[in-house]
Scaffold this motif. Structure first.
Motif, PDB file in Angstrom:
ATOM      1  N   ALA A  12      -4.847 -10.993  -1.145  1.00  0.00           N
ATOM      2  CA  ALA A  12      -3.463 -11.433  -0.973  1.00  0.00           C
ATOM      3  C   ALA A  12      -3.058 -12.371  -2.108  1.00  0.00           C
ATOM      4  O   ALA A  12      -1.924 -12.314  -2.597  1.00  0.00           O
ATOM      5  CB  ALA A  12      -3.293 -12.124   0.376  1.00  0.00           C
ATOM      6  N   GLN A  36       5.271  -7.799  -0.332  1.00  0.00           N
ATOM      7  CA  GLN A  36       5.076  -7.055   0.915  1.00  0.00           C
ATOM      8  C   GLN A  36       3.584  -6.777   1.139  1.00  0.00           C
ATOM      9  O   GLN A  36       3.080  -6.908   2.258  1.00  0.00           O
ATOM     10  CB  GLN A  36       5.858  -5.745   0.896  1.00  0.00           C
ATOM     11  CG  GLN A  36       7.344  -5.942   1.044  1.00  0.00           C
ATOM     12  CD  GLN A  36       8.125  -4.659   0.813  1.00  0.00           C
ATOM     13  OE1 GLN A  36       7.660  -3.743   0.110  1.00  0.00           O
ATOM     14  NE2 GLN A  36       9.320  -4.591   1.371  1.00  0.00           N
ATOM     15  N   ARG A  37       2.890  -6.395   0.072  1.00  0.00           N
ATOM     16  CA  ARG A  37       1.445  -6.144   0.202  1.00  0.00           C
ATOM     17  C   ARG A  37       0.719  -7.435   0.559  1.00  0.00           C
ATOM     18  O   ARG A  37      -0.199  -7.436   1.393  1.00  0.00           O
ATOM     19  CB  ARG A  37       0.888  -5.544  -1.091  1.00  0.00           C
ATOM     20  CG  ARG A  37       1.343  -4.109  -1.326  1.00  0.00           C
ATOM     21  CD  ARG A  37       0.620  -3.456  -2.491  1.00  0.00           C
ATOM     22  NE  ARG A  37       0.842  -4.114  -3.769  1.00  0.00           N
ATOM     23  CZ  ARG A  37       1.817  -3.823  -4.626  1.00  0.00           C
ATOM     24  NH1 ARG A  37       2.693  -2.877  -4.331  1.00  0.00           N
ATOM     25  NH2 ARG A  37       1.922  -4.469  -5.772  1.00  0.00           N
ATOM     26  N   VAL A  39       1.877  -9.961   2.243  1.00  0.00           N
ATOM     27  CA  VAL A  39       2.143 -10.258   3.658  1.00  0.00           C
ATOM     28  C   VAL A  39       1.319  -9.346   4.560  1.00  0.00           C
ATOM     29  O   VAL A  39       0.777  -9.791   5.572  1.00  0.00           O
ATOM     30  CB  VAL A  39       3.656 -10.140   3.973  1.00  0.00           C
ATOM     31  CG1 VAL A  39       3.922 -10.158   5.470  1.00  0.00           C
ATOM     32  CG2 VAL A  39       4.427 -11.271   3.291  1.00  0.00           C
ATOM     33  N   ARG A  40       1.197  -8.072   4.193  1.00  0.00           N
ATOM     34  CA  ARG A  40       0.363  -7.160   4.999  1.00  0.00           C
ATOM     35  C   ARG A  40      -1.093  -7.595   4.987  1.00  0.00           C
ATOM     36  O   ARG A  40      -1.785  -7.521   6.003  1.00  0.00           O
ATOM     37  CB  ARG A  40       0.486  -5.728   4.479  1.00  0.00           C
ATOM     38  CG  ARG A  40       1.636  -4.964   5.071  1.00  0.00           C
ATOM     39  CD  ARG A  40       1.515  -3.468   4.854  1.00  0.00           C
ATOM     40  NE  ARG A  40       1.400  -3.090   3.456  1.00  0.00           N
ATOM     41  CZ  ARG A  40       2.413  -2.905   2.625  1.00  0.00           C
ATOM     42  NH1 ARG A  40       3.645  -3.063   3.060  1.00  0.00           N
ATOM     43  NH2 ARG A  40       2.216  -2.556   1.383  1.00  0.00           N
ATOM     44  N   LEU A  41      -1.567  -8.057   3.836  1.00  0.00           N
ATOM     45  CA  LEU A  41      -2.962  -8.483   3.720  1.00  0.00           C
ATOM     46  C   LEU A  41      -3.224  -9.811   4.437  1.00  0.00           C
ATOM     47  O   LEU A  41      -4.324 -10.051   4.926  1.00  0.00           O
ATOM     48  CB  LEU A  41      -3.355  -8.620   2.247  1.00  0.00           C
ATOM     49  CG  LEU A  41      -3.481  -7.314   1.485  1.00  0.00           C
ATOM     50  CD1 LEU A  41      -3.516  -7.591  -0.016  1.00  0.00           C
ATOM     51  CD2 LEU A  41      -4.734  -6.575   1.925  1.00  0.00           C
ATOM     52  N   ASP A  42      -2.221 -10.666   4.450  1.00  0.00           N
ATOM     53  CA  ASP A  42      -2.388 -12.013   5.015  1.00  0.00           C
ATOM     54  C   ASP A  42      -1.107 -12.386   5.767  1.00  0.00           C
ATOM     55  O   ASP A  42      -0.303 -13.186   5.289  1.00  0.00           O
ATOM     56  CB  ASP A  42      -2.660 -13.013   3.891  1.00  0.00           C
ATOM     57  CG  ASP A  42      -3.539 -14.148   4.329  1.00  0.00           C
ATOM     58  OD1 ASP A  42      -3.502 -14.490   5.522  1.00  0.00           O
ATOM     59  OD2 ASP A  42      -4.254 -14.687   3.483  1.00  0.00           O
ATOM     60  N   PRO A  43      -0.889 -11.789   6.958  1.00  0.00           N
ATOM     61  CA  PRO A  43       0.373 -11.950   7.660  1.00  0.00           C
ATOM     62  C   PRO A  43       0.712 -13.387   8.071  1.00  0.00           C
ATOM     63  O   PRO A  43       1.865 -13.696   8.325  1.00  0.00           O
ATOM     64  CB  PRO A  43       0.241 -11.059   8.892  1.00  0.00           C
ATOM     65  CG  PRO A  43      -1.111 -10.496   8.887  1.00  0.00           C
ATOM     66  CD  PRO A  43      -1.803 -10.903   7.637  1.00  0.00           C
ATOM     67  N   ARG A  49       5.336 -14.988   2.680  1.00  0.00           N
ATOM     68  CA  ARG A  49       6.611 -14.691   3.347  1.00  0.00           C
ATOM     69  C   ARG A  49       7.778 -15.366   2.631  1.00  0.00           C
ATOM     70  O   ARG A  49       8.853 -14.789   2.503  1.00  0.00           O
ATOM     71  CB  ARG A  49       6.560 -15.115   4.804  1.00  0.00           C
ATOM     72  CG  ARG A  49       5.634 -14.252   5.630  1.00  0.00           C
ATOM     73  CD  ARG A  49       5.598 -14.701   7.084  1.00  0.00           C
ATOM     74  NE  ARG A  49       4.760 -13.828   7.858  1.00  0.00           N
ATOM     75  CZ  ARG A  49       5.155 -12.668   8.368  1.00  0.00           C
ATOM     76  NH1 ARG A  49       6.376 -12.256   8.172  1.00  0.00           N
ATOM     77  NH2 ARG A  49       4.313 -11.931   9.076  1.00  0.00           N
TER      78      ARG A  49
END
Length: 64
Positions: A12, A36-37, A39-43, A49
């Motif tokens: 991330a 976006q990637r 955030v997907r990896l580390d929401p 964000r």
């Protein structure tokens, strides 16, 4: 006392770095995709964000 944000995963963090570089270079679609990637990896990352929101705002695109 504020709780510090959790550290980003290495993957991330790499995406975040790519996104920041793209954002600084005015490459907004690439920056958005990288954030976006991240955030997907580390929401749970507020930093990822926040940067994603900045990229959306600069493009005047806000998700519904």
């Amino acid at each position: 006392m504020p709780v510090p944000a959790p550290a980003l995963s290495p993957a991330a963090e790499a995406e975040l770095g790519q996104g920041v570089s793209a954002l600084q270079g005015g490459r907004l679609p690439q920056a958005t995709a990288a954030f976006q990637r991240a955030v997907r990896l580390d929401p749970r990352s507020p930093l990822a964000r926040d940067y994603l929101g900045i990229a959306y705002l600069q493009q005047r695109k806000l998700p519904a």
